[in-house]
Write a protein that holds these residues in place. Structure first.
Motif, PDB file in Angstrom:
ATOM      1  N   SER A   1       0.836  -1.200   0.000  1.00  0.00           N
ATOM      2  CA  SER A   1       0.000   0.000   0.000  1.00  0.00           C
ATOM      3  C   SER A   1       0.875   1.256   0.000  1.00  0.00           C
ATOM      4  CB  SER A   1      -0.899  -0.045   1.242  1.00  0.00           C
ATOM      5  OG  SER A   1      -1.678   1.096   1.322  1.00  0.00           O
TER       6      SER A   1
ATOM      7  N   LYS B   1       1.065   4.000  -3.110  1.00  0.00           N
ATOM      8  CA  LYS B   1       0.694   5.409  -2.929  1.00  0.00           C
ATOM      9  C   LYS B   1       1.859   6.318  -3.305  1.00  0.00           C
ATOM     10  CE  LYS B   1      -2.884   4.362   0.268  1.00  0.00           C
ATOM     11  NZ  LYS B   1      -3.062   3.857   1.604  1.00  0.00           N
TER      12      LYS B   1
ATOM     13  N   CYS C   1      -3.773  -3.968   9.282  1.00  0.00           N
ATOM     14  CA  CYS C   1      -4.178  -4.704   8.072  1.00  0.00           C
ATOM     15  C   CYS C   1      -4.543  -6.157   8.371  1.00  0.00           C
ATOM     16  CB  CYS C   1      -3.070  -4.665   7.018  1.00  0.00           C
ATOM     17  SG  CYS C   1      -2.975  -3.084   6.186  1.00  0.00           S
TER      18      CYS C   1
ATOM     19  N   GLN D   1      -8.789  -1.213   2.833  1.00  0.00           N
ATOM     20  CA  GLN D   1      -7.580  -0.383   2.823  1.00  0.00           C
ATOM     21  C   GLN D   1      -7.833   1.039   3.315  1.00  0.00           C
ATOM     22  OE1 GLN D   1      -4.342  -1.038   2.153  1.00  0.00           O
ATOM     23  NE2 GLN D   1      -4.899  -3.195   2.098  1.00  0.00           N
TER      24      GLN D   1
ATOM     25  N   ASP E   1      -6.293   2.842   6.597  1.00  0.00           N
ATOM     26  CA  ASP E   1      -5.595   4.145   6.579  1.00  0.00           C
ATOM     27  C   ASP E   1      -6.165   5.072   7.649  1.00  0.00           C
ATOM     28  OD1 ASP E   1      -3.999   3.384   4.527  1.00  0.00           O
ATOM     29  OD2 ASP E   1      -5.107   4.436   2.963  1.00  0.00           O
TER      30      ASP E   1
ATOM     31  N   TYR F   1      -4.540  -1.204  -4.313  1.00  0.00           N
ATOM     32  CA  TYR F   1      -3.878  -0.422  -3.269  1.00  0.00           C
ATOM     33  C   TYR F   1      -3.801   1.074  -3.574  1.00  0.00           C
ATOM     34  CZ  TYR F   1      -2.545  -4.837  -1.147  1.00  0.00           C
ATOM     35  OH  TYR F   1      -2.576  -6.070  -0.556  1.00  0.00           O
TER      36      TYR F   1
ATOM     37  N   GLN G   1      -7.705   1.796  -4.646  1.00  0.00           N
ATOM     38  CA  GLN G   1      -8.558   1.287  -3.570  1.00  0.00           C
ATOM     39  C   GLN G   1      -9.923   0.839  -4.071  1.00  0.00           C
ATOM     40  OE1 GLN G   1      -8.409   3.912  -0.145  1.00  0.00           O
ATOM     41  NE2 GLN G   1      -6.323   3.268   0.236  1.00  0.00           N
TER      42      GLN G   1
END
Lengths: 578, 179
Positions: free
Chosen positions: A52, A56, B32, B38, B42, B136, B139
Motif C-alpha cells: 500500500s 501510494k 491490516c 484499505q 488508513d 492499493y 482502492q
C-alpha cells in the motif's frame, strides 16, 4: 516454502474481508497450533501495508511527473499562440506559410526566453509546414477533394478509398437510414462515409494513426485520412503518433486541429464545445464564417464553446465542459482497449493455405473463412497465449467436427511429458461433447492428477458448424468455466475439479487441430516458421475450423452473442455459395 | 529498545516523530491483519497517530513503542467495528499478544523488507501489477477490479492472496539471503 493447502485456503478466506465466525475460530486454532504462525500472519499484514505504501508513493510520483510535463507543455504552447502559422491553408492554398516564416517562430521563441525549447520548436515548425504542404497536395489531388460532403450513408462511388479502420466497438449499434449497416471490427471505412452510432462506443483509427473514440449517440463523416466531420454527439480525439498530428475535426461551429494531444468535442444543435485533456489544439472558425472569432490555441484543461446562433467563441472552465466518458483513462481502457482480442485468425483471401492474424493489434473480421483440418495438419500460432490458471481468458471459434471420430483436440496450448503427462489448456471434443480442460498434470506415471475438466451435457452434431466459446474466470475452480454454443450458455458437467494452486503452463505452441506434442505433417503457420516437436500421436481435429478469437478476459454474454450473430450467416451458407 | 533512547515526553515531539516513522509500517501491518478495507485501515492508522501524539507523555519507554501503539490500535479497531455495526475480528488476548510480539520482532527489519519488496514487485507480471495498483492505489473493491480486468471479484480475491503470498515469500527469501 509453499504454504500447505489448508493453511493457504484458511488465510485466503480470512483476507477476503469480513471473515465468518467459523473462519475466525479456525484462524485462532491455527495460531495456537504453532508460535511461528503468529509471525506468518504478521508478515502478511506487513506485506499488505508495505505494498500500500509503495503504491501510494508511485501514485504521487506519477501525479508529480504529470504536473511537470504539463508545465513544460504550457511553456511550449506559448509559441503556438501565433495562429498565422496555421492560417487557413486548406481553404487558401496560396497562403501557405513559407518555411522562412515558420523559422521566424524561432526568433519569437528567443524573445520569449525559451531557448531550451528551440529544438522542439524547429521540429514543430517543420512539421507544420510539411503538413501544410501535404494538405495542399492532398486538396488539389484528383477525386480526393476535402470538400466531400457526402450526405449519404455510403460513400460516393468515385471515392471508395479506404482511409480509416473501425478498430474497436463495444455494445455498438449503428444506424443507416437507407440500408442495413453493421460494420465489424476490422472494417475499412471509406472517404466520404457517414456513420451514425446509436448506442455504445466505437473507436476509429485513421490510416495516419489518429484515433477517434465515438460515444453514442453520435454522427460523423469521414472527410479524408486526417479529417472527420462531427455532425452531432461526442468524440474524443487521441493523436499519440507523429503522423497523426494535425488531425482535424470539423464541427458546424468550428474546426479543431490537433497539435499532438487528446481532446474531446461535443456537438449539439445549439453549441459546439471543446475540452483539451493533454497537449494543445488549434480552434478556428469554419470556412463558411472565417471571421466569426479569432483562432485560439488551447492547452491542457482549457475549454471553450461556440453558440450556433451567434458563432461567438466563449472560453469556459474545464468543469463546465461536457464529460467525456471514454477520456477517463481507466474507463477508456475498460471500454475500448480491453475489448480487443489478444489473438485472432482468419483465412487469407489471397492465399487460402495461409492465415492472417495478429497478436499485437487485434482486429478481426468475422465470417471471413475457415480452414480444413484433415488430421495431419494444424494451425500454429507459435509461442503465444501462455495463460496460467489465475488468469481469465476466453476462446471462441467456429468448428465443424467431422463424423466418426470420438476424441479430437480442437485448440489450445497443451503438451505431454513424463513428469506431468498431458498439461496446459485446451478445448477438446470427446464423444462429440465439448470439453474445456485446464491441466497441471493428467495421466502421468509419477504425478497425481491435477486438473479442471468441464464438459457440455449434450453432444454437438457432427458435420455441422457450431460457434463455440469457452470462458474461464481465473478462479482455479471448475465453476469458473462456462461454455457457450451458438451464442447461448449451455449446461455442463464437471468431470474434474482438482487443479488447486498448481500451474497450467506448457512448453508448447498455441495450435488449432493438433496438440503441441503431435508432429504436424503439414502446417499452416501463423507469423513464423514451421516448428519441430516431439513426434507422438495425438487426437487430431478432423473437420473445419474458422474465425478464432482469444481474449485475456471473460467475455460477456452479449459480446458472445454478437460474435455469433456477426458470423453465423457466413457459416450457415453452403460453402459453394459463399 | 535501545538504552540510549531519549526519554520521551509531550514536550519532545521529535522523539515521537522518530519513533512513529520507525513504527508506522508495523502498526499499519497490525491493522491490516484486522481490517481488510484499505481506506478504513488508513483511517485507523491516522487515528492511532493522533491518539498516540496526544498521549505520548503516558508512554512507558520501558515497553516497545510498537507494542504501545498496538494497544491503541486495538481500541480504535474495536471502536470502528462498533460504529459500523459489524462483527469484530476478535482473537483471544494471548493470541493478540503473540501477534504483537511478532511485530516487535519485525519492526527493526521493516526498512530492509521494504527494499526487498520493491525488488520483488518488479518481478510481478503486468497483469498482477495492475491488479495491485487497482487495489492499493485506487482502492477499488474486488468486484470493481474484476470488472476492470475482465473477471469477477472471487477470482480477484484469490489472485490478490496469491500475489501477497508470492511477495511475502519473496521478501522472506531476500531477508534470509541478507543475513
Amino acid at each position: 516454502m509453499n504454504l500447505p493447502k489448508q493453511t493457504a485456503d484458511l488465510l485466503e478466506a480470512y483476507f477476503a474481508g469480513d471473515p465468518a465466525p467459523e473462519v475466525i475460530a479456525a484462524m485462532e486454532a491455527w495460531l495456537r497450533e504453532d508460535e511461528a504462525n503468529a509471525r506468518l500472519l504478521a508478515e502478511y499484514g506487513l506485506v499488505d501495508r508495505l505494498i500500500s505504501h509503495e503504491q501510494k508513493n508511485q501514485d504521487a510520483s506519477a501525479i508529480f511527473a504529470a504536473l511537470l510535463e504539463a508545465e513544460e507543455k504550457a511553456e511550449l504552447v506559448v509559441l503556438d499562440t501565433k495562429p498565422a502559422l496555421m492560417h487557413d491553408v486548406e481553404e487558401n492554398p496560396d497562403d501557405a506559410i513559407p518555411f522562412s516564416k515558420a523559422m521566424s517562430v524561432l526568433s519569437y521563441a528567443a524573445k520569449q526566453s525559451l531557448y531550451k525549447h528551440a529544438i522542439a520548436v524547429t521540429g514543430i515548425a517543420a512539421a507544420i509546414v510539411f503538413a501544410a504542404i501535404l494538405t495542399i497536395l492532398f486538396i488539389s489531388g484528383p477525386n480526393l477533394s476535402g470538400n466531400q460532403t457526402a450526405t449519404n450513408n455510403t460513400p460516393s462511388t468515385n471515392a471508395l478509398i479506404p482511409v480509416a479502420t473501425l478498430t474497436t466497438q463495444r455494445d455498438a449499434q449503428w444506424q443507416v437510414t437507407s440500408s442495413p449497416f453493421s460494420p465489424s471490427v476490422g472494417d475499412q471505412l471509406m472517404l466520404g462515409q457517414r456513420l451514425t452510432l446509436i448506442d455504445g462506443f466505437a473507436e476509429i483509427t485513421t490510416h495516419r494513426g489518429a484515433v477517434a473514440v465515438l460515444e453514442a449517440p453520435v454522427s460523423i463523416e469521414i472527410i479524408d485520412h486526417q479529417t472527420l466531420r462531427l455532425h452531432r454527439g461526442k468524440l474524443v480525439g487521441i493523436c499519440e503518433t507523429v503522423s497523426s498530428k494535425n488531425f482535424v475535426v470539423r464541427t458546424p461551429q468550428m474546426d479543431i486541429t490537433d497539435l499532438g494531444t487528446r481532446f474531446g468535442i461535443d456537438v449539439t444543435t445549439e453549441i459546439s464545445s471543446v475540452l483539451v485533456m493533454d497537449g494543445a489544439v488549434l480552434t478556428r472558425p469554419p470556412a463558411k464564417s472565417p471571421n466569426a472569432f479569432e483562432p485560439l490555441v488551447m492547452k491542457e484543461s482549457d475549454a471553450c464553446r461556440v453558440w450556433a446562433d451567434t458563432n461567438k467563441l466563449e472560453r469556459i472552465a474545464a468543469s463546465e465542459a461536457p464529460v467525456f466518458f471514454s477520456a477517463i483513462p481507466s474507463l477508456y481502457e475498460q471500454v475500448v482497449t480491453e475489448s480487443r482480442p489478444v489473438l485472432w485468425m482468419r483465412q487469407n483471401e489471397q492465399d487460402p493455405s495461409n492465415l492472417l492474424g495478429s497478436a499485437a493489434f487485434g482486429v478481426t473480421k468475422p465470417g471471413f473463412g475457415s480452414v480444413g483440418l484433415d488430421g495431419r495438419g494444424c494451425v500454429d500460432a507459435g509461442d503465444v497465449l501462455d495463460f496460467d490458471a489465475d488468469e481469465p481468458f476466453s476462446v471462441g471459434i467456429w468448428i465443424r467436427p467431422g463424423g466418426d471420430h470420438n476424441d479430437m483436440f480442437v485448440l489450445g496450448r497443451a503438451a505431454k511429458n513424463i513428469e506431468r503427462g498431458i498439461h496446459g489448456y485446451d478445448l477438446y471434443l470427446s464423444n462429440q461433447r465439448l470439453r474445456v480442460q485446464l491441466l497441471h498434470a493428467f495421466d502421468a506415471k509419477d504425478s497425481v492428477n491435477s486438473l479442471i475438466r468441464v464438459e457440455s451435457e449434450k453432444p454437438l452434431d457432427t458435420d455441422r458448424w457450431h460457434h463455440v466459446v469457452a470462458t474461464y474466470d481465473g478462479s482455479r475452480e471448475a465453476s469458473g468455466v462456462k461454455i457457450y454454443i451458438n451464442g447461448v450458455p449451455i449446461p455442463t458437467n464437471v468431470l474434474d475439479d482438482s487443479l488447486d494452486r498448481n500451474n497450467i503452463h506448457a512448453k508448447s505452441p498455441f495450435r488449432i487441430g493438433l496438440r503441441g506434442f503431435a508432429q504436424p505433417q503439414s502446417n499452416i503457420v501463423l507469423d513464423g516458421a514451421t516448428r519441430d516437436f516431439i513426434v507422438e500421436k495425438g487426437s487430431p481435429m478432423i473437420g473445419e475450423a474458422g474465425d478464432l478469437v482469444v481474449f485475456d478476459r471473460i467475455l460477456r454474454e452479449s459480446e458472445i452473442k454478437s460474435f455469433y450473430d456477426e458470423s453465423s450467416s457466413f457459416y450457415s451458407t453452403p460453402k459453394l455459395l459463399r | 529498545m535501545s538504552c540510549n533512547d531519549p526519554k520521551p515526553n509531550a514536550m519532545n515531539p521529535r522523539g515521537f516523530a522518530e519513533r512513529w516513522l520507525d513504527a508506522q509500517h508495523a502498526i499499519g501491518g497490525f491493522i491490516c491483519v484486522h481490517v481488510q478495507d484499505q481506506s478504513l485501515a488508513d483511517d485507523i492508522v491516522q487515528e492511532v497517530a493522533r491518539q498516540a501524539t496526544a498521549n505520548f507523555d503516558k508512554y512507558d519507554p520501558n515497553r516497545p513503542f510498537i507494542a504501545w501503539l498496538i494497544g491503541i490500535a486495538r481500541q480504535r479497531i474495536a471502536e470502528n467495528y462498533r460504529k459500523q455495526n459489524r462483527r469484530p475480528i476478535v482473537f483471544s488476548s494471548d493470541i493478540v499478544d503473540s501477534i504483537t510480539d511478532a511485530y516487535v520482532d519485525l519492526q527493526p527489519e521493516v526498512d530492509d523488507r521494504l527494499d526487498a519488496l520493491r525488488g520483488c514487485m518488479d518481478q510481478l507480471s503486468n497483469r498482477h501489477r495492475r491488479v495491485i495498483e487497482l487495489r492499493y492505489a485506487r482502492q477499488l473493491s474486488q468486484e470493481q477490479i474484476g470488472e476492470q480486468v475482465g473477471t469477477n471479484g472471487r477470482a480477484i480475491n484469490a489472485m490478490l492472496f496469491r500475489i501477497r503470498t508470492a511477495l511475502r515469500e519473496c521478501v522472506s527469501k531476500a531477508m534470509e539471503e541478507m543475513r
